[in-house]
Design an enzyme around this catalytic site. Sequence first.
Site, PDB file in Angstrom:
ATOM      1  N   ARG A  22      37.292   0.054 -51.953  1.00 19.70           N
ATOM      2  CA  ARG A  22      37.867  -0.827 -52.969  1.00 19.70           C
ATOM      3  C   ARG A  22      37.132  -0.614 -54.256  1.00 19.70           C
ATOM      4  O   ARG A  22      37.927  -1.259 -55.214  1.00 19.70           O
ATOM      5  CB  ARG A  22      37.796  -2.250 -52.382  1.00 19.70           C
ATOM      6  CG  ARG A  22      38.800  -2.367 -50.975  1.00 19.70           C
ATOM      7  CD  ARG A  22      38.496  -3.654 -50.284  1.00 19.70           C
ATOM      8  NE  ARG A  22      37.084  -3.559 -49.658  1.00 19.70           N
ATOM      9  CZ  ARG A  22      36.571  -4.506 -48.668  1.00 19.70           C
ATOM     10  NH1 ARG A  22      37.186  -5.556 -48.570  1.00 19.70           N
ATOM     11  NH2 ARG A  22      35.566  -4.080 -48.190  1.00 19.70           N
ATOM     12  N   ASN A 236      32.665  -6.061 -53.329  1.00 18.48           N
ATOM     13  CA  ASN A 236      33.734  -5.201 -52.652  1.00 18.48           C
ATOM     14  C   ASN A 236      34.536  -4.575 -53.699  1.00 18.48           C
ATOM     15  O   ASN A 236      35.122  -3.214 -53.451  1.00 18.48           O
ATOM     16  CB  ASN A 236      34.599  -5.784 -51.488  1.00 18.48           C
ATOM     17  CG  ASN A 236      33.824  -6.218 -50.308  1.00 18.48           C
ATOM     18  OD1 ASN A 236      32.884  -5.641 -50.007  1.00 18.48           O
ATOM     19  ND2 ASN A 236      34.160  -7.382 -49.768  1.00 18.48           N
ATOM     20  N   ASN A 385       3.827   3.112 -97.773  1.00 23.65           N
ATOM     21  CA  ASN A 385       5.040   2.763 -97.766  1.00 23.65           C
ATOM     22  C   ASN A 385       5.985   4.072 -98.268  1.00 23.65           C
ATOM     23  O   ASN A 385       5.555   4.881 -98.986  1.00 23.65           O
ATOM     24  CB  ASN A 385       5.009   1.638 -99.413  1.00 23.65           C
ATOM     25  CG  ASN A 385       6.322   1.164 -99.353  1.00 23.65           C
ATOM     26  OD1 ASN A 385       6.772   0.295 -98.655  1.00 23.65           O
ATOM     27  ND2 ASN A 385       7.409   1.767-100.204  1.00 23.65           N
TER      28      ASN A 385
HETATM   29  C1  UD1 Z   1      31.691  -7.934 -44.265  1.00 21.65           C
HETATM   30  C2  UD1 Z   1      31.822  -9.112 -42.949  1.00 21.65           C
HETATM   31  C3  UD1 Z   1      32.503 -10.187 -43.519  1.00 21.65           C
HETATM   32  C4  UD1 Z   1      31.604 -10.744 -44.683  1.00 21.65           C
HETATM   33  C5  UD1 Z   1      31.287  -9.773 -45.602  1.00 21.65           C
HETATM   34  C6  UD1 Z   1      30.122 -10.478 -46.733  1.00 21.65           C
HETATM   35  C7  UD1 Z   1      32.200  -7.774 -41.137  1.00 21.65           C
HETATM   36  C8  UD1 Z   1      33.314  -7.045 -40.321  1.00 21.65           C
HETATM   37  N1  UD1 Z   1      32.862  -8.244 -42.060  1.00 21.65           N
HETATM   38  O1  UD1 Z   1      32.982  -7.690 -44.825  1.00 21.65           O
HETATM   39  O2  UD1 Z   1      32.624 -11.275 -42.505  1.00 21.65           O
HETATM   40  O3  UD1 Z   1      32.317 -12.026 -45.089  1.00 21.65           O
HETATM   41  O4  UD1 Z   1      30.691  -8.717 -45.070  1.00 21.65           O
HETATM   42  O5  UD1 Z   1      29.920  -9.475 -47.723  1.00 21.65           O
HETATM   43  O6  UD1 Z   1      31.036  -7.360 -41.166  1.00 21.65           O
HETATM   44  N2  UD1 Z   1      28.643  -0.930 -43.427  1.00 21.65           N
HETATM   45  C9  UD1 Z   1      28.168   0.153 -42.990  1.00 21.65           C
HETATM   46  N3  UD1 Z   1      28.672   0.743 -41.805  1.00 21.65           N
HETATM   47  C10 UD1 Z   1      29.826   0.564 -41.732  1.00 21.65           C
HETATM   48  C11 UD1 Z   1      30.586  -0.265 -42.316  1.00 21.65           C
HETATM   49  C12 UD1 Z   1      29.895  -1.194 -43.261  1.00 21.65           C
HETATM   50  O7  UD1 Z   1      27.047   0.481 -43.048  1.00 21.65           O
HETATM   51  O8  UD1 Z   1      30.542   1.243 -40.464  1.00 21.65           O
HETATM   52  C13 UD1 Z   1      27.967  -1.469 -44.847  1.00 21.65           C
HETATM   53  C14 UD1 Z   1      28.662  -1.332 -45.882  1.00 21.65           C
HETATM   54  O9  UD1 Z   1      27.832  -0.481 -46.655  1.00 21.65           O
HETATM   55  C15 UD1 Z   1      28.192  -2.609 -46.534  1.00 21.65           C
HETATM   56  C16 UD1 Z   1      28.327  -3.742 -45.305  1.00 21.65           C
HETATM   57  O10 UD1 Z   1      27.931  -2.930 -44.306  1.00 21.65           O
HETATM   58  O11 UD1 Z   1      27.088  -2.536 -47.308  1.00 21.65           O
HETATM   59  C17 UD1 Z   1      29.534  -4.227 -45.307  1.00 21.65           C
HETATM   60  O12 UD1 Z   1      30.626  -3.599 -45.255  1.00 21.65           O
HETATM   61  P1  UD1 Z   1      32.008  -4.070 -45.804  1.00 21.65           P
HETATM   62  O13 UD1 Z   1      33.090  -2.882 -45.395  1.00 21.65           O
HETATM   63  O14 UD1 Z   1      31.764  -4.253 -47.213  1.00 21.65           O
HETATM   64  O15 UD1 Z   1      32.220  -5.267 -45.252  1.00 21.65           O
HETATM   65  P2  UD1 Z   1      33.125  -6.482 -45.689  1.00 21.65           P
HETATM   66  O16 UD1 Z   1      34.614  -6.268 -45.926  1.00 21.65           O
HETATM   67  O17 UD1 Z   1      32.709  -6.945 -46.977  1.00 21.65           O
HETATM   68 CA    CA Z   2      31.280  -6.039 -48.404  1.00 20.47          CA
END
Ligand code: UD1
Ligand code: CA
Length: 483
Positions: A22, A236, A385
């Site tokens: 995103r 995000n 200067n």
């Molecule tokens: C996640 C939470 C959500 C929370 C939000 C807060 C889940 C399913 N949802 O959503 O409840 O409100 O964070 O910020 O957990 N990442 C990995 N491996 C993966 C997927 C993600 O390392 O397979 C890491 C990403 O780099 C990131 C973090 O985990 O730093 C969160 O992932 P992201 O996809 O941003 O989750 P959100 O949709 O924000």
């Molecule tokens: Ca996140």
Amino acid sequence: MSSPIPSRSLAAVVLAAGQGKRMRSARPKVLHEVCGRPSLWYVVRAAVAARPSVLAVVVGHGRDQVVEAVRSWRLPLEPRFVDQGQPLGTAHAVQAAREAVGEAEEVLVLAGDDPLVTGDHVRALLRVHRRTGAAATVLTTELDDPRGFGRVVREGDELVGIVEEADASPEVLAIREVSTLVYAFRREDLFRALPRVRPNNRQREYYLPDVLRVLKAEGERVAAVPVDLGGALGLNSRGGLAAVARVMRERIIRRHLEAGVTFVDPATTYVDEGVRIGPDTVVLPMTLLEGTTRIGARCRVGPATRVVDSVVGDDCEVTFSVVRGSRLGRGATVGPFASLRPGTVLEEGAKAGTFVEIKASRVGRGSKVPHLSYIGDARIGRDTNIGAATVTVNYDGFEKHRTVIGDEVHIGSDTMLVAPVRVGRRAWTGAGSVITRDVPPGALALERSEQKVILGYDERKRAERAAGQGAPKGRRRRGGRGG
Ligand code: UD1
Ligand code: CA
């Protein structure tokens, strides 16, 4: 630290493998900067504040960049990097860190893109987690605009679970309490529950929040700790990044206000994390203090000034200027409208004035470059200067050369100092001179063709003109005016 937390058996796991679609960015999401530091830096700092014995960082997308960044922070403990491979969701990411976690009793999980969570928040989470004896405890916060985050569903005070936006009903979408991705777990419960998380959701991902449901179904206690994060959460999207940066900026400025710094308009002042400012300094509107900058006490900085990676001594004044990679001694003054480029040193009481550019040069104590000058690759002694519009001609088209000017020198206005060249102590140069050879101490160097004076010139000119006006009208009109 407020309460002693036994830390021998805590493992911190920081999730940093996601791509961040995103954000629409080539850069891994966790490396996007907030007030001069990557998001992940703040998260790692919060993790380290809990004094874990293990720090695991789960990497995947942009792995090399992320590893290199983390290594550059010289942490108090050696991070263990875990490659998640295909990122299948946050539960999958934590599962990948199982071996790295080892035998720790507790596991703290943090998302690399939740940078507003601090060490204090993490310690509050751990305190509640331990006091209540919960199997899992999650940190939550309220947002005016909760879109995109997991909603915290409660029954009374009891936590029911966390529902991701994609899976939420309209009633759940209206909830403004959202979940951070910061959790404390009992290790055994976590790794027992994780394999039972299934990707049965709209995004076909393994959700870490589902661990709560699994544990609850087993009759385990789960808890949620609400904290005030200032009204933003993760980055995000670019919009999220801007919201997070705004909160971070306010926090940083509040810290400086408490330490005795005046900000005339905090809303238009941007201070990076780690910048230091002495007491009784006044920061005027539209000013940016960036990178490793240190500002002394009793300075006036701004308005409309940018200081990057520079050290500004006490009692300095910097107005409408850009200062990068420079060092200013006590009481130095810069601007209005000066540009100090990397490698500039203004010693105590020195001045770089209006429309002045200085690069890789040292200006000695009490020396002044007040107006319209370019000084590059030069060394200027003390109490010298430099006349208006002086230029060090440092580039011959192939190489840069140095100009060395002694103490108590008078450089006349509009002097061109063709480097390499030296001007000795107490020497003078005549205005408009092009100095191509060294000037000995105490000498005057003058390079100027002799002035011609033509007496009565104005009178003659006027007479010629009057004679021209006597010519026939038609001719004048067609020919237009001369000279
Ligand atoms: C996640 C939470 C959500 C929370 C939000 C807060 C889940 C399913 N949802 O959503 O409840 O409100 O964070 O910020 O957990 N990442 C990995 N491996 C993966 C997927 C993600 O390392 O397979 C890491 C990403 O780099 C990131 C973090 O985990 O730093 C969160 O992932 P992201 O996809 O941003 O989750 P959100 O949709 O924000
Ligand atoms: Ca996140």
